[in-house]
Structures are given as C-alpha cells and as structure tokens.
Design a protein around this motif. Structure first.
Motif, PDB file in Angstrom:
ATOM      1  N   ALA A   1      -4.746  -7.773  -1.077  1.00 12.56           N
ATOM      2  CA  ALA A   1      -5.760  -8.582  -0.397  1.00 12.56           C
ATOM      3  C   ALA A   1      -5.140  -9.393   0.740  1.00 12.56           C
ATOM      4  CB  ALA A   1      -6.462  -9.514  -1.386  1.00 12.56           C
ATOM      5  N   ALA A   2      -3.899  -9.796   0.568  1.00 12.80           N
ATOM      6  CA  ALA A   2      -3.191 -10.570   1.590  1.00 12.80           C
ATOM      7  C   ALA A   2      -2.455  -9.672   2.581  1.00 12.80           C
ATOM      8  CB  ALA A   2      -2.206 -11.522   0.919  1.00 12.80           C
ATOM      9  N   SER A   3      -2.627  -8.354   2.452  1.00 12.08           N
ATOM     10  CA  SER A   3      -1.951  -7.379   3.318  1.00 12.08           C
ATOM     11  C   SER A   3      -0.427  -7.539   3.280  1.00 12.08           C
ATOM     12  CB  SER A   3      -2.455  -7.474   4.758  1.00 12.08           C
ATOM     13  OG  SER A   3      -3.829  -7.207   4.813  1.00 12.08           O
TER      14      SER A   3
ATOM     15  N   PRO B   1      -1.207  -7.259 -14.675  1.00 12.48           N
ATOM     16  CA  PRO B   1      -0.515  -6.485 -13.644  1.00 12.48           C
ATOM     17  C   PRO B   1      -1.420  -5.939 -12.538  1.00 12.48           C
ATOM     18  CG  PRO B   1       0.433  -5.980 -15.767  1.00 12.48           C
ATOM     19  CD  PRO B   1      -0.769  -6.864 -16.026  1.00 12.48           C
ATOM     20  N   GLY B   2      -2.573  -5.399 -12.877  1.00  8.81           N
ATOM     21  CA  GLY B   2      -3.473  -4.869 -11.852  1.00  8.81           C
ATOM     22  C   GLY B   2      -3.952  -5.938 -10.890  1.00  8.81           C
ATOM     23  N   THR B   3      -4.174  -7.131 -11.411  1.00  8.49           N
ATOM     24  CA  THR B   3      -4.603  -8.248 -10.566  1.00  8.49           C
ATOM     25  C   THR B   3      -3.483  -8.658  -9.626  1.00  8.49           C
ATOM     26  OG1 THR B   3      -6.095  -8.997 -12.308  1.00  8.49           O
ATOM     27  CG2 THR B   3      -5.530 -10.603 -10.601  1.00  8.49           C
ATOM     28  N   ARG B   4      -2.247  -8.597 -10.087  1.00  6.31           N
ATOM     29  CA  ARG B   4      -1.102  -8.930  -9.236  1.00  6.31           C
ATOM     30  C   ARG B   4      -1.097  -8.045  -7.996  1.00  6.31           C
ATOM     31  NH1 ARG B   4       3.265  -8.808 -14.239  1.00  6.31           N
ATOM     32  NH2 ARG B   4       2.070 -10.213 -15.558  1.00  6.31           N
ATOM     33  N   ALA B   5      -1.289  -6.750  -8.200  1.00  2.00           N
ATOM     34  CA  ALA B   5      -1.293  -5.803  -7.082  1.00  2.00           C
ATOM     35  C   ALA B   5      -2.492  -6.051  -6.170  1.00  2.00           C
ATOM     36  CB  ALA B   5      -1.310  -4.374  -7.613  1.00  2.00           C
TER      37      ALA B   5
END
Length: 92
Positions: A31-33, A22-26
């Motif tokens: 990162a892609a704004s 989940p943290g990586t998803r956010a």
C-alpha cells in the motif's frame, strides 16, 4: 556511574511487540509502494528476512521486531484499508 537496571515490566512490554498477520504485513508494505528491499534496509536485515516475515515462515526478533512493528503501525495509520482487509480464504 553505573546504568540503572531496566524495569522488568518495561522489558516485557518491549519484547511483546504485537505484529499484524503475515498477509497484512505484505499488504501494508505494498500500500505504501515499498519494496521488500527498502523495508529490509530501513530495519537493518537482509531482504529474505522480510520475505519470511511476510510469508509467515519466521517471526522477527528484537531489536528488529520493534523497528518492524513501529513501521507497520505507522503504515496501518496511513493505510487503514490495507490494515483491515480480510485475509484471503485458503483453497481447499
């Protein structure tokens, strides 16, 4: 003409879309704004679902899981530093 029955192996593989933590998803989204609302609209869900997916409160189900997994995989290709950042340690 009837449609051919789906291949059982393909069905399992489609269901088994792996997702990052989940943290990586956010992190990938940020990162892609992208906003949670933009992701939700692209996938076809309400923003609260993206909030829950990113917090680990819920996991997406098909067909949204496939779409979300595809988005995250593409973002991970574009932003490898966000995909590989370590998860923050929980405070004790």
């Amino acid at each position: 003409m009837p449609h051919p029955a789906p291949d059982p192996v393909d069905t399992l593989l489609t269901r088994a879309v792996g997702l990052p933590e989940p943290g990586t998803r956010a992190r990938l989204r940020r990162a892609a704004s992208l906003t949670q609302a933009e992701v939700a609209e692209a996938i076809g869900v309400h923003r609260i679902q993206v909030v829950r997916w990113e917090s680990g409160q819920a996991e997406p189900r098909n067909p949204h899981r496939r779409s979300y997994g595809h988005l995250l995989a593409r973002l991970a290709d574009q932003y490898p530093e966000a995909a590989s950042a370590p998860e923050p340690a929980e405070a004790s």
